[in-house]
Scaffold this motif. Structure first.
Motif, mmCIF file in Angstrom:
data_model
loop_
_atom_site.group_PDB
_atom_site.id
_atom_site.type_symbol
_atom_site.label_atom_id
_atom_site.label_comp_id
_atom_site.label_asym_id
_atom_site.label_seq_id
_atom_site.Cartn_x
_atom_site.Cartn_y
_atom_site.Cartn_z
ATOM 1 N N PRO A 105 25.574 62.218 43.094
ATOM 2 C CA PRO A 105 26.285 63.068 41.918
ATOM 3 C C PRO A 105 25.220 63.958 41.144
ATOM 4 O O PRO A 105 24.008 63.408 41.110
ATOM 5 N N ILE A 106 25.477 64.914 40.789
ATOM 6 C CA ILE A 106 24.775 66.099 40.178
ATOM 7 C C ILE A 106 25.587 66.568 39.003
ATOM 8 O O ILE A 106 26.813 66.937 38.916
ATOM 9 N N PHE A 107 24.721 66.989 37.895
ATOM 10 C CA PHE A 107 25.326 67.661 36.977
ATOM 11 C C PHE A 107 26.534 66.935 36.139
ATOM 12 O O PHE A 107 26.562 66.114 35.297
ATOM 13 N N LYS A 109 30.513 65.217 35.910
ATOM 14 C CA LYS A 109 31.272 64.361 36.632
ATOM 15 C C LYS A 109 31.861 64.497 37.737
ATOM 16 O O LYS A 109 32.768 65.370 37.409
ATOM 17 N N GLY A 110 31.747 63.534 39.017
ATOM 18 C CA GLY A 110 32.774 64.244 40.002
ATOM 19 C C GLY A 110 31.954 65.110 40.812
ATOM 20 O O GLY A 110 32.596 65.417 41.993
ATOM 21 N N LEU A 111 31.043 65.844 40.599
ATOM 22 C CA LEU A 111 30.308 66.925 41.515
ATOM 23 C C LEU A 111 29.268 66.315 42.158
ATOM 24 O O LEU A 111 28.653 65.530 41.448
ATOM 25 N N TYR A 112 29.224 66.511 43.507
ATOM 26 C CA TYR A 112 28.309 65.794 44.567
ATOM 27 C C TYR A 112 27.601 66.788 45.398
ATOM 28 O O TYR A 112 28.093 67.936 45.696
ATOM 29 N N VAL A 113 26.369 66.593 45.763
ATOM 30 C CA VAL A 113 25.739 67.172 46.878
ATOM 31 C C VAL A 113 25.364 66.326 47.673
ATOM 32 O O VAL A 113 25.030 65.060 47.582
ATOM 33 N N ALA A 114 25.276 66.683 49.243
ATOM 34 C CA ALA A 114 25.135 65.591 50.191
ATOM 35 C C ALA A 114 24.318 66.313 51.472
ATOM 36 O O ALA A 114 24.967 67.268 52.057
ATOM 37 N N PRO A 115 23.187 65.707 51.861
ATOM 38 C CA PRO A 115 22.731 66.007 53.349
ATOM 39 C C PRO A 115 23.847 65.410 54.103
ATOM 40 O O PRO A 115 24.571 64.302 53.976
#
Length: 199
Positions: A105-107, A109-115
């Motif tokens: 999770p980033i910034f 709520k509900g926003l994600y970044v993923a390798p």
């Protein structure tokens, strides 16, 4: 045979998750399993095939997802400005593979970044001529997702909009099928829309 292995894998996955829950005492420490179906590619390709995801969600909101894509690609989709994979008419295709994501999770709520890492098979066939292109390749990439839980105020129901971007380690070079051109596949991206349930 492939379908039986996939069903066995899913059942084993949920058995292991269910068993592990007995070891956790606090609700906040519970690992949640989830399963979802992908509707975005299905809509664009007239519901010819379905794809989905399974995964785990930890109390810190990190996600581990395995996405399975099995998409029959229509001529209209491949030649559209949205997909942009083929320049010209009379080409259909398919997109089959697996991709694993570890979502952080980033910034907001509900926003994600993923390798991500994956393995995909892309096939393109000319609908008039007896010509086709087949490519199999491992991939590495990154994904950006937005996830909503308890949608429509239904506990456990979730939706995810995911934009995976990947580099192919064995890309298709620009290839002609009749008068149509299959474009270089060194870099690919999609927009996926999952709807599913968290257990």
């Amino acid at each position: 045979m492939r379908k039986d292995l996939f069903v066995t894998f899913i059942l084993l996955f949920f058995f292991v998750v269910g068993f592990s829950q007995q070891e956790l005492e606090k609700e906040s420490d519970r690992v949640q399993a989830f399963i979802g179906v992908e509707l975005g590619e299905a809509v664009f390709n007239k519901f010819q095939s379905y794809s989905g995801e399974i995964g785990l969600k930890w109390s810190n909101q990190h996600l581990l997802r395995l996405v399975h894509m099995n998409v029959n690609l229509t001529e209209q989709h491949l030649s559209s400005s949205f997909a942009g994979a083929v320049d010209g008419p009379d080409v259909e295709g398919s997109f089959f593979g697996f991709e694993g994501f570890y979502d952080i999770p980033i910034f907001l709520k509900g926003l994600y970044v993923a390798p991500s890492i994956g393995y995909f098979k892309n096939e393109y066939s000319h609908t008039v001529l007896d010509e086709d292109v087949l490519n199999k390749a491992p991939t590495v990439g990154i994904g950006i997702s937005y996830r909503e839980s308890n949608i429509f105020k239904l506990k456990g129901l979730y939706s995810t909009i995911s934009i995976p971007m990947r580099l192919s380690l064995n890309p298709i070079e620009e290839t002609s099928l009749g008068v149509s051109v299959i474009k270089d596949s060194s870099f690919e991206n999609n927009i996926w829309f999952f709807v599913g349930y968290e257990f």
